[in-house]
Design a protein around this motif. Structure first.
Motif, PDB file in Angstrom:
ATOM      1  N   ASP A 124       0.842  -1.208   0.000  1.00  0.00           N
ATOM      2  CA  ASP A 124       0.000   0.000   0.000  1.00  0.00           C
ATOM      3  C   ASP A 124       0.875   1.256   0.000  1.00  0.00           C
ATOM      4  N   ILE A 125       1.968   1.182   0.735  1.00  0.00           N
ATOM      5  CA  ILE A 125       2.880   2.342   0.789  1.00  0.00           C
ATOM      6  C   ILE A 125       3.537   2.551  -0.575  1.00  0.00           C
ATOM      7  N   ILE A 126       3.911   1.461  -1.198  1.00  0.00           N
ATOM      8  CA  ILE A 126       4.550   1.553  -2.524  1.00  0.00           C
ATOM      9  C   ILE A 126       3.563   2.144  -3.539  1.00  0.00           C
ATOM     10  N   GLU A 127       2.330   1.689  -3.453  1.00  0.00           N
ATOM     11  CA  GLU A 127       1.287   2.233  -4.339  1.00  0.00           C
ATOM     12  C   GLU A 127       1.133   3.738  -4.121  1.00  0.00           C
ATOM     13  N   LYS A 128       1.137   4.118  -2.854  1.00  0.00           N
ATOM     14  CA  LYS A 128       0.996   5.538  -2.516  1.00  0.00           C
ATOM     15  C   LYS A 128       2.210   6.332  -3.015  1.00  0.00           C
ATOM     16  N   LYS A 135       9.657  13.297  -2.892  1.00  0.00           N
ATOM     17  CA  LYS A 135      11.122  13.265  -2.858  1.00  0.00           C
ATOM     18  C   LYS A 135      11.590  12.319  -1.756  1.00  0.00           C
ATOM     19  N   VAL A 136      10.835  12.309  -0.652  1.00  0.00           N
ATOM     20  CA  VAL A 136      11.250  11.558   0.532  1.00  0.00           C
ATOM     21  C   VAL A 136      10.084  10.730   1.062  1.00  0.00           C
ATOM     22  N   LEU A 137      10.392   9.507   1.472  1.00  0.00           N
ATOM     23  CA  LEU A 137       9.473   8.696   2.259  1.00  0.00           C
ATOM     24  C   LEU A 137      10.029   8.685   3.676  1.00  0.00           C
ATOM     25  N   ALA A 138       9.252   9.173   4.631  1.00  0.00           N
ATOM     26  CA  ALA A 138       9.727   9.218   6.019  1.00  0.00           C
ATOM     27  C   ALA A 138       8.812   8.356   6.869  1.00  0.00           C
ATOM     28  N   ILE A 139       9.382   7.351   7.494  1.00  0.00           N
ATOM     29  CA  ILE A 139       8.545   6.330   8.125  1.00  0.00           C
ATOM     30  C   ILE A 139       9.094   5.916   9.489  1.00  0.00           C
ATOM     31  N   ILE A 140       8.163   5.543  10.370  1.00  0.00           N
ATOM     32  CA  ILE A 140       8.528   5.093  11.718  1.00  0.00           C
ATOM     33  C   ILE A 140       8.659   3.571  11.704  1.00  0.00           C
ATOM     34  N   HIS A 141       9.751   3.050  12.215  1.00  0.00           N
ATOM     35  CA  HIS A 141       9.915   1.600  12.277  1.00  0.00           C
ATOM     36  C   HIS A 141       9.123   1.025  13.454  1.00  0.00           C
ATOM     37  N   GLY A 142       9.446   1.465  14.644  1.00  0.00           N
ATOM     38  CA  GLY A 142       8.702   1.024  15.824  1.00  0.00           C
ATOM     39  C   GLY A 142       7.854   2.176  16.334  1.00  0.00           C
ATOM     40  N   GLU A 143       6.537   2.095  16.117  1.00  0.00           N
ATOM     41  CA  GLU A 143       5.649   3.179  16.562  1.00  0.00           C
ATOM     42  C   GLU A 143       5.296   2.915  18.022  1.00  0.00           C
ATOM     43  N   GLY A 156      12.337   0.248   1.129  1.00  0.00           N
ATOM     44  CA  GLY A 156      13.586   0.946   0.829  1.00  0.00           C
ATOM     45  C   GLY A 156      14.003   0.682  -0.612  1.00  0.00           C
ATOM     46  N   HIS A 157      13.953  -0.567  -0.995  1.00  0.00           N
ATOM     47  CA  HIS A 157      14.304  -0.926  -2.376  1.00  0.00           C
ATOM     48  C   HIS A 157      13.338  -0.296  -3.375  1.00  0.00           C
ATOM     49  N   ALA A 158      12.054  -0.354  -3.039  1.00  0.00           N
ATOM     50  CA  ALA A 158      11.043   0.218  -3.945  1.00  0.00           C
ATOM     51  C   ALA A 158      11.257   1.721  -4.107  1.00  0.00           C
ATOM     52  N   ALA A 159      11.580   2.382  -2.998  1.00  0.00           N
ATOM     53  CA  ALA A 159      11.811   3.826  -3.048  1.00  0.00           C
ATOM     54  C   ALA A 159      13.042   4.135  -3.899  1.00  0.00           C
ATOM     55  N   LYS A 160      14.093   3.394  -3.690  1.00  0.00           N
ATOM     56  CA  LYS A 160      15.336   3.607  -4.423  1.00  0.00           C
ATOM     57  C   LYS A 160      15.103   3.491  -5.933  1.00  0.00           C
ATOM     58  N   GLU A 161      14.366   2.466  -6.343  1.00  0.00           N
ATOM     59  CA  GLU A 161      14.043   2.291  -7.774  1.00  0.00           C
ATOM     60  C   GLU A 161      13.334   3.512  -8.346  1.00  0.00           C
ATOM     61  N   ARG A 162      12.583   4.168  -7.490  1.00  0.00           N
ATOM     62  CA  ARG A 162      11.791   5.326  -7.923  1.00  0.00           C
ATOM     63  C   ARG A 162      12.515   6.662  -7.687  1.00  0.00           C
ATOM     64  N   GLY A 176      17.335  -3.230  19.681  1.00  0.00           N
ATOM     65  CA  GLY A 176      16.411  -4.187  20.271  1.00  0.00           C
ATOM     66  C   GLY A 176      15.868  -5.096  19.183  1.00  0.00           C
ATOM     67  N   GLN A 177      15.971  -4.636  17.938  1.00  0.00           N
ATOM     68  CA  GLN A 177      15.635  -5.462  16.783  1.00  0.00           C
ATOM     69  C   GLN A 177      16.713  -5.224  15.731  1.00  0.00           C
ATOM     70  N   ASP A 178      16.813  -6.164  14.851  1.00  0.00           N
ATOM     71  CA  ASP A 178      17.833  -6.092  13.806  1.00  0.00           C
ATOM     72  C   ASP A 178      17.366  -5.086  12.741  1.00  0.00           C
ATOM     73  N   ILE A 179      18.209  -4.098  12.421  1.00  0.00           N
ATOM     74  CA  ILE A 179      17.880  -3.119  11.381  1.00  0.00           C
ATOM     75  C   ILE A 179      19.050  -3.061  10.395  1.00  0.00           C
ATOM     76  N   PRO A 180      19.063  -4.003   9.449  1.00  0.00           N
ATOM     77  CA  PRO A 180      20.178  -4.035   8.497  1.00  0.00           C
ATOM     78  C   PRO A 180      19.996  -2.965   7.419  1.00  0.00           C
ATOM     79  N   VAL A 181      20.566  -1.828   7.674  1.00  0.00           N
ATOM     80  CA  VAL A 181      20.318  -0.620   6.885  1.00  0.00           C
ATOM     81  C   VAL A 181      20.654  -0.800   5.402  1.00  0.00           C
ATOM     82  N   ASP A 182      21.820  -1.378   5.108  1.00  0.00           N
ATOM     83  CA  ASP A 182      22.227  -1.547   3.704  1.00  0.00           C
ATOM     84  C   ASP A 182      21.365  -2.610   3.010  1.00  0.00           C
ATOM     85  N   GLU A 183      21.135  -3.706   3.707  1.00  0.00           N
ATOM     86  CA  GLU A 183      20.337  -4.797   3.123  1.00  0.00           C
ATOM     87  C   GLU A 183      18.930  -4.306   2.773  1.00  0.00           C
ATOM     88  N   TRP A 184      18.381  -3.442   3.584  1.00  0.00           N
ATOM     89  CA  TRP A 184      17.032  -2.923   3.342  1.00  0.00           C
ATOM     90  C   TRP A 184      17.035  -1.655   2.478  1.00  0.00           C
TER      91      TRP A 184
END
Lengths: 407, 407
Positions: A124-128, A135-143, A156-162, A176-184
């Motif tokens: 849904d986010i990608i569609e939006k 220019k920017v997608l700004a999103i909360i990981h843990g709300e 992240g990948h979808a945004a980069k393509e666009r 507290g959770q794994d956030i692999p920044v480059d992988e994502w």
């Protein structure tokens, strides 16, 4: 004159939580000048530890001298120019905070929302994104306001393509959770100190990649007084000086250009906290958080309380629970704190007064703390005439979990 | 894993200097939640201590969670709107910093300048105010880059009569010289932690009066997510959220409206440092700074070095001295630091490479430190073949000063 002496607390909130005492110890070290090679060495090591914490190769991984929202503002204010479209998915209060920061930077906010307790499917986010073309997608990981974990593996990948920049507020999930920044494929990510990392609030690790750096450096302006002839200037500069990431690059990078006076002991604390976290291991630390989160859920459910929100998308360090009938949110929490030294949190927005948030973050996420908590919390709830509360069952479910599951 | 262990230093710079160990001790206390009554009690007491430190009745006296420049930016960004005229007297680098902050806020900068080492007569500034008719006069009290103390006793009153707001950067003089904010009719003043107060960098006390508060509240905007129906909004809001003084008023004031997560241990440190400073007494502390400043000057002159700048207008905690012929600024300072653990400072701008700045701030301003310093500094200078350096004379002049003058 008596010196400051704080009473002990068991802070079972989504932060700020207890600092690791080894971090406090590190922070009691003596001051170094900000360009003392011993200190710049610690700065460099801190950058490397931030890279490891985010599993990134990003050169630009350094802390902001301010609390988490200073980190978020630094990133937003540096990338968002007046008129820029920014897409902000909202599932709770911290999504609104990001819209606020975007508007203050002059950006145009577009949102996609879900009710508190839910998350938004990535598709849904990608569609939006395709619809809005921000220019920017700004999103909360843990709300944290609803305890939900927004999936962000694909966007992240979808945004980069666009050609869109992805900014992630990972303040509450960081370490507290794994956030692999480059992988994502995330362009800029903000972590938090005072939550799962268990470092005192006041300093905020961030990371951003070359693509993001190139974009913000179009706005670079070195301040008067230290500007040289070689420094270009621009009329569409970043409106904050303190939170100007391009100037901070010159301060944390090879140029070591004077900016603010680095918050020495906060850096000591961050450095030590990251060393401890990286030594534990990012995945091991994430497992520890999930493990105690499950223990807490078992205990809470067996007490007779009902969980709040989509169980498929839970942050692994906050249990959201419906406040039982007949219990007043603020009064109960105030008394739990004043009588037992135990702190839990209410929340903001639509769910305010309806749910409690019980955190198990960082140094607090440890068996003895949870056992102490579930017992006192259960017995006190019962004493306040909450219906159908069974403290013994809560404790048993939790000990059963610990007996039957190993980390 | 070894825990962080910093080597000892004797920091004789204009900051950051050593923290008082009692402050470090206070900062090792455990974390409290930001709305824990024990913590809000400390917040209230800290506000009262800030009032005493500035000799003001200003209700709005609280810290900013960031380093000194965050405090200056918070004040400038809150009072200066796009198009506003701001008069900035400049006698060194930190004047330029203020012009930078004004420009980033969209303000129109007007300046009156004096060469490094001099100050600007107050009457000249008043005349310039009449010519420019600015909304704000923003001025540096202690210009550390040149060690000069800009007189400001009269201009606050003159500005007030003209309907102009006076903003004073007192970062470097705060708690080392007397700054009676109300008596001098200053509208907003920024202090510093890591200099004469000897609290680690990362938190910045500020104060402002009702007139200033009324003006900035015309721009008030409570952020989305916690805004209520009663909260007005505006289109000419302050562009920073983190440094928005009107939101910080709601956080530090009775409303206790959630904003950032307060930097708990930095507040502990500020609280303790202010308690110590207020117990010593603002005037007594200023006398102590002047006393050791004089001792340092006697020692430096007797060593055979020449002072820099207008001696009538010296900051009472920084001695500026011309670098002797044949001595390389950066190399000398690096070696003094690496071999003897002693740090002194160079400077910025026109005087860079030509002068050293030797600070005697806060916890450092103490006889034994100065005696140790003058001996090592003198002997090392001599060993580097600086001409006509007499270490024994330097030490004798300093001990004579201490023997013949009492605090």
């Amino acid at each position: 004159m008596a010196s400051l002496q704080i009473n002990k607390r068991l802070i079972m909130t989504p932060g700020p939580v207890a600092a690791d005492p080894r971090v406090s110890q590190a922070m009691s070290n003596s001051i170094l000048g900000q360009f003392d090679p011993e200190f710049t060495g610690i700065m460099d090591e801190t950058m490397e530890l931030i890279r490891k914490s985010f599993k990134t190769e990003n050169k630009w991984s350094f802390p902001i001298d301010g609390t988490s929202r200073a980190g978020i503002e630094a990133v937003i204010a540096s990338i968002v120019e007046p008129g820029d479209k920014v897409l902000v998915p909202i599932i709770g209060r911290f999504g609104y905070l990001v819209t606020e920061l975007v508007e203050r930077a002059g950006g145009v906010v577009h949102t996609i929302e879900a009710p508190m307790g839910e998350v938004i499917p990535e598709d849904d986010i990608i569609e939006k994104m395709d619809e809005v073309q921000p220019k920017v997608l700004a999103i909360i990981h843990g709300e944290t306001s609803s305890g939900r974990l927004q999936p962000i593996q694909k966007i992240g990948h979808a945004a980069k393509e666009r050609g869109i920049f992805t900014v992630v507020d990972a303040v509450a999930t960081y370490m507290g959770q794994d956030i692999p920044v480059d992988e994502w494929a995330l362009d800029a990510v903000i972590g938090g100190a005072q939550k799962c990392l268990s470092v005192p609030s006041g300093i905020t690790p961030i990371t951003f990649n070359e693509r993001f750096s190139n974009e913000i450096n179009k706005r670079k302006r070195v301040e008067k007084g230290i500007r040289t002839e070689n420094d270009k200037s621009t009329s569409h500069f970043i409106t904050s000086n303190y939170l100007d990431l391009t100037q901070l690059q010159d301060y944390w990078g090879e140029r070591r250009l004077n900016h603010h006076t680095e918050a020495t002991v906060n850096v000591y604390g961050l450095y030590e906290g990251l060393k401890l976290a990286v030594a534990e291991g990012v995945e091991a630390r994430a497992r520890r958080h999930s493990y105690h989160h499950e223990a807490m859920k078992e205990g809470i459910k067996a007490l007779g309380l009902e969980l709040f929100g989509d169980e498929e998308h839970e942050m692994q360090m906050v249990v959201c629970v419906k406040i039982p009938e007949g219990i007043n949110d603020a009064e109960f929490r105030a008394e739990l704190l004043s009588r037992f030294g135990i702190e839990i949190a209410g929340t903001f927005g639509a769910a305010a007064g309806k749910i409690w948030r019980i955190g198990t973050m960082g140094y607090v996420a440890e068996k003895q703390n949870l056992l102490n908590f579930i017992t006192t919390f259960g017995v006190f709830l019962q004493s306040q005439n909450a219906d159908n509360i069974d403290p013994a069952a809560g404790l048993k479910a939790m000990t059963d979990f610990y007996d039957n599951n190993s980390l």
